[in-house]
Design a protein around this motif. Sequence first.
Motif, PDB file in Angstrom:
ATOM      1  N   SER A 175      61.508 -44.880  27.906  1.00  0.00           N
ATOM      2  CA  SER A 175      60.209 -43.828  28.295  1.00  0.00           C
ATOM      3  C   SER A 175      59.270 -42.950  27.411  1.00  0.00           C
ATOM      4  CB  SER A 175      60.243 -43.186  30.220  1.00  0.00           C
ATOM      5  OG  SER A 175      61.261 -42.333  29.697  1.00  0.00           O
ATOM      6  N   GLY A 176      60.040 -42.598  26.192  1.00  0.00           N
ATOM      7  CA  GLY A 176      59.838 -41.256  25.711  1.00  0.00           C
ATOM      8  C   GLY A 176      58.326 -42.055  24.554  1.00  0.00           C
ATOM      9  N   LYS A 177      58.127 -40.585  23.992  1.00  0.00           N
ATOM     10  CA  LYS A 177      56.880 -40.894  23.252  1.00  0.00           C
ATOM     11  C   LYS A 177      56.558 -42.362  22.188  1.00  0.00           C
ATOM     12  CE  LYS A 177      57.130 -35.971  22.126  1.00  0.00           C
ATOM     13  NZ  LYS A 177      57.667 -35.242  20.602  1.00  0.00           N
ATOM     14  N   GLN A 178      57.850 -43.001  21.516  1.00  0.00           N
ATOM     15  CA  GLN A 178      57.879 -44.412  20.929  1.00  0.00           C
ATOM     16  C   GLN A 178      57.403 -45.071  21.515  1.00  0.00           C
ATOM     17  OE1 GLN A 178      61.080 -43.278  18.887  1.00  0.00           O
ATOM     18  NE2 GLN A 178      60.676 -41.913  17.343  1.00  0.00           N
ATOM     19  N   GLY A 179      58.018 -45.265  22.667  1.00  0.00           N
ATOM     20  CA  GLY A 179      58.336 -46.830  23.625  1.00  0.00           C
ATOM     21  C   GLY A 179      58.270 -47.221  23.464  1.00  0.00           C
ATOM     22  N   MET A 180      58.234 -48.369  22.986  1.00  0.00           N
ATOM     23  CA  MET A 180      59.950 -49.603  22.595  1.00  0.00           C
ATOM     24  C   MET A 180      58.967 -50.135  21.086  1.00  0.00           C
ATOM     25  SD  MET A 180      62.187 -50.141  23.691  1.00  0.00           S
ATOM     26  CE  MET A 180      62.810 -51.745  23.090  1.00  0.00           C
ATOM     27  N   ASP A 181      58.096 -49.142  20.167  1.00  0.00           N
ATOM     28  CA  ASP A 181      57.867 -49.829  18.704  1.00  0.00           C
ATOM     29  C   ASP A 181      59.236 -50.054  18.102  1.00  0.00           C
ATOM     30  OD1 ASP A 181      59.169 -47.127  18.180  1.00  0.00           O
ATOM     31  OD2 ASP A 181      57.585 -46.563  17.351  1.00  0.00           O
ATOM     32  N   GLU A 182      59.241 -50.955  16.882  1.00  0.00           N
ATOM     33  CA  GLU A 182      59.911 -50.928  15.875  1.00  0.00           C
ATOM     34  C   GLU A 182      61.316 -49.551  15.851  1.00  0.00           C
ATOM     35  OE1 GLU A 182      60.628 -52.772  11.891  1.00  0.00           O
ATOM     36  OE2 GLU A 182      58.744 -53.515  12.699  1.00  0.00           O
ATOM     37  N   GLN A 183      60.534 -48.781  15.185  1.00  0.00           N
ATOM     38  CA  GLN A 183      62.083 -47.569  15.557  1.00  0.00           C
ATOM     39  C   GLN A 183      62.160 -47.204  16.266  1.00  0.00           C
ATOM     40  OE1 GLN A 183      62.136 -46.382  12.244  1.00  0.00           O
ATOM     41  NE2 GLN A 183      63.683 -45.133  12.704  1.00  0.00           N
ATOM     42  N   GLY A 184      61.797 -47.371  17.117  1.00  0.00           N
ATOM     43  CA  GLY A 184      62.652 -46.502  18.990  1.00  0.00           C
ATOM     44  C   GLY A 184      63.450 -48.063  19.492  1.00  0.00           C
ATOM     45  N   PHE A 185      63.282 -49.345  19.076  1.00  0.00           N
ATOM     46  CA  PHE A 185      64.209 -49.807  19.501  1.00  0.00           C
ATOM     47  C   PHE A 185      65.244 -50.464  18.713  1.00  0.00           C
ATOM     48  CE2 PHE A 185      65.742 -54.787  19.009  1.00  0.00           C
ATOM     49  CZ  PHE A 185      65.783 -54.979  19.804  1.00  0.00           C
ATOM     50  N   LYS A 186      64.965 -49.704  17.534  1.00  0.00           N
ATOM     51  CA  LYS A 186      66.401 -50.294  15.810  1.00  0.00           C
ATOM     52  C   LYS A 186      67.191 -49.107  16.768  1.00  0.00           C
ATOM     53  CE  LYS A 186      63.641 -52.174  12.389  1.00  0.00           C
ATOM     54  NZ  LYS A 186      63.345 -52.104  10.785  1.00  0.00           N
ATOM     55  N   GLU A 187      66.803 -47.725  17.048  1.00  0.00           N
ATOM     56  CA  GLU A 187      67.466 -46.271  16.910  1.00  0.00           C
ATOM     57  C   GLU A 187      68.650 -47.044  18.536  1.00  0.00           C
ATOM     58  OE1 GLU A 187      65.392 -42.667  17.560  1.00  0.00           O
ATOM     59  OE2 GLU A 187      64.215 -43.209  15.889  1.00  0.00           O
ATOM     60  N   LEU A 188      67.537 -47.541  19.312  1.00  0.00           N
ATOM     61  CA  LEU A 188      68.096 -47.968  20.611  1.00  0.00           C
ATOM     62  C   LEU A 188      69.121 -49.329  20.226  1.00  0.00           C
ATOM     63  CD1 LEU A 188      68.953 -47.491  23.662  1.00  0.00           C
ATOM     64  CD2 LEU A 188      66.917 -49.593  23.877  1.00  0.00           C
ATOM     65  N   SER A 189      69.415 -49.793  19.468  1.00  0.00           N
ATOM     66  CA  SER A 189      70.425 -51.015  18.906  1.00  0.00           C
ATOM     67  C   SER A 189      71.669 -50.470  17.893  1.00  0.00           C
ATOM     68  CB  SER A 189      69.590 -52.268  18.560  1.00  0.00           C
ATOM     69  OG  SER A 189      68.080 -52.801  19.046  1.00  0.00           O
ATOM     70  N   ALA A 190      71.116 -49.091  17.813  1.00  0.00           N
ATOM     71  CA  ALA A 190      72.247 -48.592  16.753  1.00  0.00           C
ATOM     72  C   ALA A 190      73.391 -47.944  17.623  1.00  0.00           C
ATOM     73  CB  ALA A 190      71.790 -47.510  16.130  1.00  0.00           C
ATOM     74  N   ARG A 191      72.985 -47.307  17.835  1.00  0.00           N
ATOM     75  CA  ARG A 191      73.360 -46.199  19.786  1.00  0.00           C
ATOM     76  C   ARG A 191      74.044 -47.317  20.428  1.00  0.00           C
ATOM     77  NH1 ARG A 191      68.766 -42.612  19.712  1.00  0.00           N
ATOM     78  NH2 ARG A 191      67.794 -43.854  21.225  1.00  0.00           N
ATOM     79  N   GLN A 192      73.827 -48.667  20.728  1.00  0.00           N
ATOM     80  CA  GLN A 192      74.143 -49.571  21.067  1.00  0.00           C
ATOM     81  C   GLN A 192      75.282 -49.914  20.663  1.00  0.00           C
ATOM     82  OE1 GLN A 192      73.240 -49.092  24.653  1.00  0.00           O
ATOM     83  NE2 GLN A 192      73.203 -50.875  25.154  1.00  0.00           N
ATOM     84  N   ALA A 193      75.146 -50.602  19.255  1.00  0.00           N
ATOM     85  CA  ALA A 193      76.419 -51.219  18.848  1.00  0.00           C
ATOM     86  C   ALA A 193      76.841 -49.627  18.266  1.00  0.00           C
ATOM     87  CB  ALA A 193      75.989 -51.122  17.371  1.00  0.00           C
ATOM     88  N   GLU A 194      76.967 -48.938  18.418  1.00  0.00           N
ATOM     89  CA  GLU A 194      77.929 -47.875  18.458  1.00  0.00           C
ATOM     90  C   GLU A 194      78.889 -47.072  19.378  1.00  0.00           C
ATOM     91  OE1 GLU A 194      77.121 -42.804  18.288  1.00  0.00           O
ATOM     92  OE2 GLU A 194      76.324 -43.677  16.517  1.00  0.00           O
ATOM     93  N   MET A 195      78.680 -47.319  20.930  1.00  0.00           N
ATOM     94  CA  MET A 195      78.793 -47.520  22.054  1.00  0.00           C
ATOM     95  C   MET A 195      79.881 -48.559  21.720  1.00  0.00           C
ATOM     96  SD  MET A 195      78.597 -48.703  25.655  1.00  0.00           S
ATOM     97  CE  MET A 195      77.513 -49.647  25.558  1.00  0.00           C
TER      98      MET A 195
END
Length: 163
Positions: free
Chosen positions: A61-81
Amino acid sequence: MQNKMIDSFNDQTRQLFEPMRKLNSLMLNNMQRMTEYQMETMRRYSQMGTERMRDATTQLSGKQGMDEQGFKELSARQAEMMNELSQQLMDDAKAFSEMNLQFKAELEAMFAEQTKMFEQLASATSNVASKSATADAASKEAEKDKPAAKSSSKSSRASKKSS
């Protein structure tokens, strides 16, 4: 007399059930430790999941929405988790294993103590039994000697009368 018998009976009953009381206490303490640890673990896992859901919701729901960069960050945090969760699971398994080893050691110590106590009790009982058997044998031997002594005193009386 009856009070002594009742007290003796109560003491023997307490001694008889003492090992079971110790075992139950040990098992209850172990169950309590395990349950507390499981509750703490469940709280930790729930907190981790909730944090990840909040993070994902904020990201989406942030500014970036689901652009490519936001998706990569989310995926990286998920892998970290997932790595963090995997490490936490390993630590929890190790902690459970240590608790089980501690419980096993406590059980073995308790059983060794009880075995030693029962061996001492059996030894004392066999000593009492052997002393009793020795006393019985001695009294039987004395009984055998009494008739011989009576017959020898009768023969000495008879020889006195004949003289």
